[in-house]
Scaffold this active site. Sequence first.
Site, PDB file in Angstrom:
ATOM      1  N   HIS A  65       0.810  -1.226   0.000  1.00 56.61           N
ATOM      2  CA  HIS A  65       0.000   0.000   0.000  1.00 56.61           C
ATOM      3  C   HIS A  65       0.841   1.274   0.000  1.00 56.61           C
ATOM      4  O   HIS A  65       0.356   2.340  -0.354  1.00 56.61           O
ATOM      5  CB  HIS A  65      -1.008   0.000   1.165  1.00 56.61           C
ATOM      6  N   HIS A  93       7.757  -1.957   2.037  1.00 58.17           N
ATOM      7  CA  HIS A  93       7.590  -0.505   1.942  1.00 58.17           C
ATOM      8  C   HIS A  93       8.920   0.242   1.737  1.00 58.17           C
ATOM      9  O   HIS A  93       9.034   1.095   0.867  1.00 58.17           O
ATOM     10  CB  HIS A  93       6.933   0.052   3.206  1.00 58.17           C
ATOM     11  N   LYS A 109       9.033   0.601  15.575  1.00 55.85           N
ATOM     12  CA  LYS A 109       7.778   0.744  16.307  1.00 55.85           C
ATOM     13  C   LYS A 109       8.065   1.466  17.613  1.00 55.85           C
ATOM     14  O   LYS A 109       9.185   1.421  18.125  1.00 55.85           O
ATOM     15  CB  LYS A 109       7.223  -0.649  16.634  1.00 55.85           C
ATOM     16  N   GLU A 146       7.122   4.972  13.769  1.00 52.11           N
ATOM     17  CA  GLU A 146       5.740   4.954  14.243  1.00 52.11           C
ATOM     18  C   GLU A 146       5.705   4.981  15.765  1.00 52.11           C
ATOM     19  O   GLU A 146       6.540   4.342  16.407  1.00 52.11           O
ATOM     20  CB  GLU A 146       5.054   3.656  13.806  1.00 52.11           C
TER      21      GLU A 146
HETATM   22  C1  BG6 Z   1       1.875  -2.126   7.436  1.00 50.71           C
HETATM   23  C2  BG6 Z   1       2.632  -2.773   8.561  1.00 50.71           C
HETATM   24  O1  BG6 Z   1       2.163  -2.745   6.221  1.00 50.71           O
HETATM   25  O2  BG6 Z   1       2.223  -0.764   7.357  1.00 50.71           O
HETATM   26  C3  BG6 Z   1       2.364  -2.070   9.871  1.00 50.71           C
HETATM   27  O3  BG6 Z   1       2.238  -4.133   8.675  1.00 50.71           O
HETATM   28  C4  BG6 Z   1       2.634  -0.597   9.727  1.00 50.71           C
HETATM   29  O4  BG6 Z   1       3.158  -2.619  10.913  1.00 50.71           O
HETATM   30  C5  BG6 Z   1       1.896  -0.036   8.520  1.00 50.71           C
HETATM   31  O5  BG6 Z   1       2.192   0.044  10.908  1.00 50.71           O
HETATM   32  C6  BG6 Z   1       2.241   1.417   8.270  1.00 50.71           C
HETATM   33  O6  BG6 Z   1       1.435   1.909   7.237  1.00 50.71           O
HETATM   34  P1  BG6 Z   1       0.869   3.395   7.297  1.00 50.71           P
HETATM   35  O7  BG6 Z   1       0.058   3.530   6.067  1.00 50.71           O
HETATM   36  O8  BG6 Z   1       0.076   3.502   8.569  1.00 50.71           O
HETATM   37  O9  BG6 Z   1       2.068   4.288   7.327  1.00 50.71           O
END
Ligand code: BG6
Length: 521
Positions: free
Chosen positions: A214, A276, A368, A252
């Site tokens: 995503h 990502h 995290k 995060e």
């Molecule tokens: C996900 C991970 O793919 O992406 C999560 O599994 C992570 O651990 C998340 O928190 C972060 O995505 P976004 O869109 O919230 O930055």
Amino acid sequence: MSLARGLSTAAHPDAAPDQAAQTDRSAHGASRSVARNGAAPACAFVIFGITGDLAARKLIPALYQLHVNGELDARTVIVGFGRKPLTDAELTGNLHEALAREVPDLDEGAWRSLAGRISYVHGDYASAEAFGRLAAALEDLDVAGRVYYTATPPGVYGAIARSLAGAGLARASEGRFSRLVVEKPFGTDAASAKALNEELLEYFSEQQLYRIDHYLAKETAQNLGVLRFANSMFEPFWNNRYIDHVQITMIEPMGVEGRGQFYEDAGILRDVFQNHLLQLLALIAMEPPVRFDARSMRDEKVKLFSAVACPNPQETVLGQYVAGNGMAGYRQEPGVDPRSRQATFAAMHLTVENWRWGGVPFYLRSGKRLEAKASEIVLQFKAPPHVPFTLPSPVRPDRLILRIVPDEGISIRFNGKRPGQRVELGRISLDFSYRESFDGAIPDAYETLLLDVMEGDATLFMRADEVEAQWAIIDPLLEYATAPGTTPLFYEAGGRGPKAAYALLESVGRSWKRPAGVKTD
Ligand code: BG6
């Protein structure tokens, strides 16, 4: 002698090999730049695992928003499939509750009209009988095709593909498309990703498979392509002649959010680095594609990944959060082994061994339970070759900052003269914010991805060889992380991460840029 003679004649992964793929062939070659025109083709959108977290937090809110925006065809239906025995009304009741949490200004009328198009099939992912009922539910629908979405644990992806094929639902027929969306994690290492690709490709062609990351659908990630390839001013310095190094940060404040068991297997390397962060690296470092379409983009990314050297484990910092700032430590999270050595933080140094980037370090970090939510990319310029001023300290390096979270945008930081009789340097920032510069809501990444699948545009999805190439980069680190002698460094929850991550750059005279949203000391 023909120059083309040496080129491989093996089938290209994006070439449509069989009839099943015919309906998707044009899409895999169509450019993404074409504007969307009205609603997406009507489809039956089947969500496996509709009672789970991903459906509640991402998929249903995205489908609801598309519906509100008029981007879902009036004939599109949503069919949920899951192991829990539920009635249609129970399912939509649960989805409504979850949606109200995600969308505070929920339009109840719009929800009711969407809910009227949601139905449920209950059964096991390996059950021919349950998939027979699913086939019956899909049979007489007036739609252009079917989208199957695996919002399930990864262990059942293969069973779902097999059962769909067994029920005659995998192949495109009567001009209807049939597409399988596969969520991450895609495998747990290069070998398992290859095995999963082989298993899925037994039932679906590559053109029918949409592997999700995503991050690629976030506006700034997409804008990286536009920034680089729709402007000529950036390209001249986008190389080792002018760039000192690149930083990619994704931090995060959240912990593992009830996913302790999943995280024990995944850890930070599998959860975000393999996908990502490497995708962001690819968007920054890849060569200009011929077209902004699935085939050209993915060809360039695969080429780039083949130039990325595996990170040196000795230069990789692994960390794990411990209790701090009123928050529990990782080992206290439900589902986590109290002696777990799983990494919730990593920082590493990667190199891209090609003409453009040879000698330019790429530093990646993610963790995290850190002090803020931020994702950004920094291109730091080399120092000027000669500074003709007498200054109390060295000039600070120029930086181009591409912000993904928070406040998507771009900044350029450079030096300027402070007003006054002397030459004194001050820091200047040119800032562009998406929200301020463009009208209109920024779509959630899942809205973009779901619409793309319905339209058959795979540009923002991973190809089989791409996922495998990404795992090949991360695999040696996974081996290192799980070796008996490796223990992550502890860092305090809510803090800045392990000190060693800072030392990684400081030892070579560099420093991490403090991400936007992080308080200054
Ligand atoms: C996900 C991970 O793919 O992406 C999560 O599994 C992570 O651990 C998340 O928190 C972060 O995505 P976004 O869109 O919230 O930055």
